[in-house]
Design an enzyme around this catalytic site. Structure first.
Site, PDB file in Angstrom:
ATOM      1  N   ASP A 104      -4.734 -14.062   1.143  1.00 51.07           N
ATOM      2  CA  ASP A 104      -6.039 -14.605   0.488  1.00 51.07           C
ATOM      3  C   ASP A 104      -5.633 -14.605  -0.795  1.00 51.07           C
ATOM      4  OD1 ASP A 104      -8.958 -15.171   0.990  1.00 51.07           O
ATOM      5  OD2 ASP A 104      -9.124 -13.220  -0.204  1.00 51.07           O
ATOM      6  N   ASP A 127      -2.911 -18.129   5.130  1.00 50.23           N
ATOM      7  CA  ASP A 127      -4.287 -18.518   4.578  1.00 50.23           C
ATOM      8  C   ASP A 127      -4.623 -19.591   3.759  1.00 50.23           C
ATOM      9  OD1 ASP A 127      -7.154 -17.565   4.735  1.00 50.23           O
ATOM     10  OD2 ASP A 127      -6.888 -16.537   3.196  1.00 50.23           O
ATOM     11  N   GLY A 128      -5.827 -20.220   3.670  1.00 49.72           N
ATOM     12  CA  GLY A 128      -6.117 -21.119   2.819  1.00 49.72           C
ATOM     13  C   GLY A 128      -7.565 -20.772   2.225  1.00 49.72           C
ATOM     14  N   GLU A 139      -5.712 -24.365   4.913  1.00 49.04           N
ATOM     15  CA  GLU A 139      -5.228 -23.602   5.951  1.00 49.04           C
ATOM     16  C   GLU A 139      -4.256 -24.290   6.790  1.00 49.04           C
ATOM     17  OE1 GLU A 139      -6.435 -20.644   6.872  1.00 49.04           O
ATOM     18  OE2 GLU A 139      -8.317 -20.237   6.191  1.00 49.04           O
ATOM     19  N   ASP A 195      -6.560 -16.822  10.263  1.00 48.37           N
ATOM     20  CA  ASP A 195      -7.782 -16.595  10.266  1.00 48.37           C
ATOM     21  C   ASP A 195      -8.675 -17.749  10.564  1.00 48.37           C
ATOM     22  OD1 ASP A 195      -8.228 -17.611   7.576  1.00 48.37           O
ATOM     23  OD2 ASP A 195      -8.830 -15.901   6.856  1.00 48.37           O
ATOM     24  N   HIS A 226     -10.675 -11.328   5.966  1.00 52.72           N
ATOM     25  CA  HIS A 226     -11.519 -10.190   4.918  1.00 52.72           C
ATOM     26  C   HIS A 226     -12.015  -9.081   5.611  1.00 52.72           C
ATOM     27  CE1 HIS A 226     -11.632 -13.653   2.315  1.00 52.72           C
ATOM     28  NE2 HIS A 226     -12.305 -14.424   3.143  1.00 52.72           N
TER      29      HIS A 226
END
Length: 156
Positions: A136, A11-12, A49, A71, A126
């Site tokens: 995250d 994740d970024g 990301e 994501d 999320h």
């Protein structure tokens, strides 16, 4: 000799876009788990990301089969829809002849994709996916850190 199978979750995060950003990855292989993360003072969400995927794959010291969970539709589509191959073929220009954003990172990612057998899996951000949520938190923690280095590849 069989290839190791690895699960990688990435994740970024960016506080503002552009703004301070962080990336994170959780890797699992043969019952062990490793977390890694980093951040930059001024960057973008998309750069973080991509960098999360780069750092996850770069950690692997031999060719592996990798199930990579992200994501980021941007990263996944660039690879799976062959945007990356097209950009390279077109001299790093988009279909409308503009320079490709984040070229420095895409050029770092390509040899890692060539080395490993990567299968991308999209997860909704999320949405309660435990590993995505962990990434995250790690990425946001990095983005919130003081004294972050500059992202030398970022161009406004």
């Amino acid at each position: 000799m069989t290839m190791k199978n690895v699960q990688a979750f990435t994740d970024g995060s960016c506080l503002g876009n552009p703004g301070p950003g962080g990336w994170a990855a959780v890797l699992r292989c043969n019952g062990s788990e490793r977390e890694l993360s980093g951040g930059f003072a001024l960057t973008t969400n998309n750069r973080m990301e991509i960098l999360a995927v780069i750092e996850a794959l770069a950690l692997l010291k031999e060719p592996c089969g990798v199930d990579l969970y992200t994501d980021s539709q941007y990263v996944r589509n660039a690879v799976e829809k062959k945007w990356l191959a097209g950009w390279r073929r077109n001299g790093w220009k988009t279909s409308d002849k503009k320079p490709v954003k984040n070229r420095d990172l895409w050029e770092r990612l390509q040899p890692l994709l060539d080395l490993h057998q990567v299968r991308f899996h999209w997860v909704r951000g999320h949405s309660g996916h435990p590993e995505n949520e962990r990434c995250d938190v790690l990425a946001r923690t990095q983005a919130s850190s003081r004294g972050l280095p500059p992202d030398t590849g970022y161009r406004e």
